[in-house]
Design a protein around this motif. Sequence first.
Motif, PDB file in Angstrom:
ATOM      1  N   GLY A 163       2.204  10.132  -9.724  1.00 27.91           N
ATOM      2  CA  GLY A 163       1.385  10.241 -10.931  1.00 27.91           C
ATOM      3  C   GLY A 163       0.489  11.461 -10.899  1.00 27.91           C
ATOM      4  N   LEU A 164      -0.134  11.729  -9.755  1.00 27.88           N
ATOM      5  CA  LEU A 164      -0.989  12.899  -9.601  1.00 27.88           C
ATOM      6  C   LEU A 164      -0.178  14.182  -9.755  1.00 27.88           C
ATOM      7  N   ARG A 168       0.721  14.657 -13.398  1.00 29.29           N
ATOM      8  CA  ARG A 168      -0.472  15.041 -14.171  1.00 29.29           C
ATOM      9  C   ARG A 168      -0.822  16.501 -13.936  1.00 29.29           C
ATOM     10  N   VAL A 178       0.846  -1.195   0.000  1.00 27.76           N
ATOM     11  CA  VAL A 178       0.000   0.000   0.000  1.00 27.76           C
ATOM     12  C   VAL A 178       0.882   1.245   0.000  1.00 27.76           C
ATOM     13  N   PHE A 208       3.484   5.802  -5.873  1.00 34.74           N
ATOM     14  CA  PHE A 208       3.245   5.885  -7.313  1.00 34.74           C
ATOM     15  C   PHE A 208       2.008   6.736  -7.620  1.00 34.74           C
ATOM     16  N   ALA A 209       0.961   6.617  -6.821  1.00 31.91           N
ATOM     17  CA  ALA A 209      -0.252   7.403  -7.034  1.00 31.91           C
ATOM     18  C   ALA A 209       0.028   8.893  -6.843  1.00 31.91           C
ATOM     19  N   VAL A 210       0.739   9.250  -5.792  1.00 29.16           N
ATOM     20  CA  VAL A 210       1.054  10.654  -5.530  1.00 29.16           C
ATOM     21  C   VAL A 210       1.967  11.209  -6.624  1.00 29.16           C
ATOM     22  N   ALA A 266       2.318   1.661  -3.492  1.00 33.96           N
ATOM     23  CA  ALA A 266       1.256   2.112  -4.393  1.00 33.96           C
ATOM     24  C   ALA A 266       0.914   3.575  -4.143  1.00 33.96           C
ATOM     25  N   LEU A 267       0.923   3.982  -2.881  1.00 31.93           N
ATOM     26  CA  LEU A 267       0.638   5.369  -2.530  1.00 31.93           C
ATOM     27  C   LEU A 267       1.668   6.310  -3.133  1.00 31.93           C
TER      28      LEU A 267
END
Length: 83
Positions: free
Chosen positions: A75-76, A79, A65, A71-73, A68-69
């Motif tokens: 990516g955001l 973007r 987790v 990578f999500a941050v 993944a967090l």
Amino acid sequence: MQLAAPGANPLINQPDTQGRIARAGAGLWHGIISPATLIVSFFNSDVRMYEVHNAGSEYDLGFMVGVALIFAVLGLFLRMRRG
């Protein structure tokens, strides 16, 4: 190169020298800081990304987790910078 799943960890649920066993919270934190610890581990052999004295699946879940967090941050953030 060997293409196989990792072997069993004989140190699961075994406390470290200070009597601690890493659980989900520690796994989450270790996952979040894993990019930095990977880089540091190249220069310092005492630094590891993953705590072997852990609670098994509970720690693994927290670690994944955390990764993944990150990578999500990232990516955001990328973007938002683009547009």
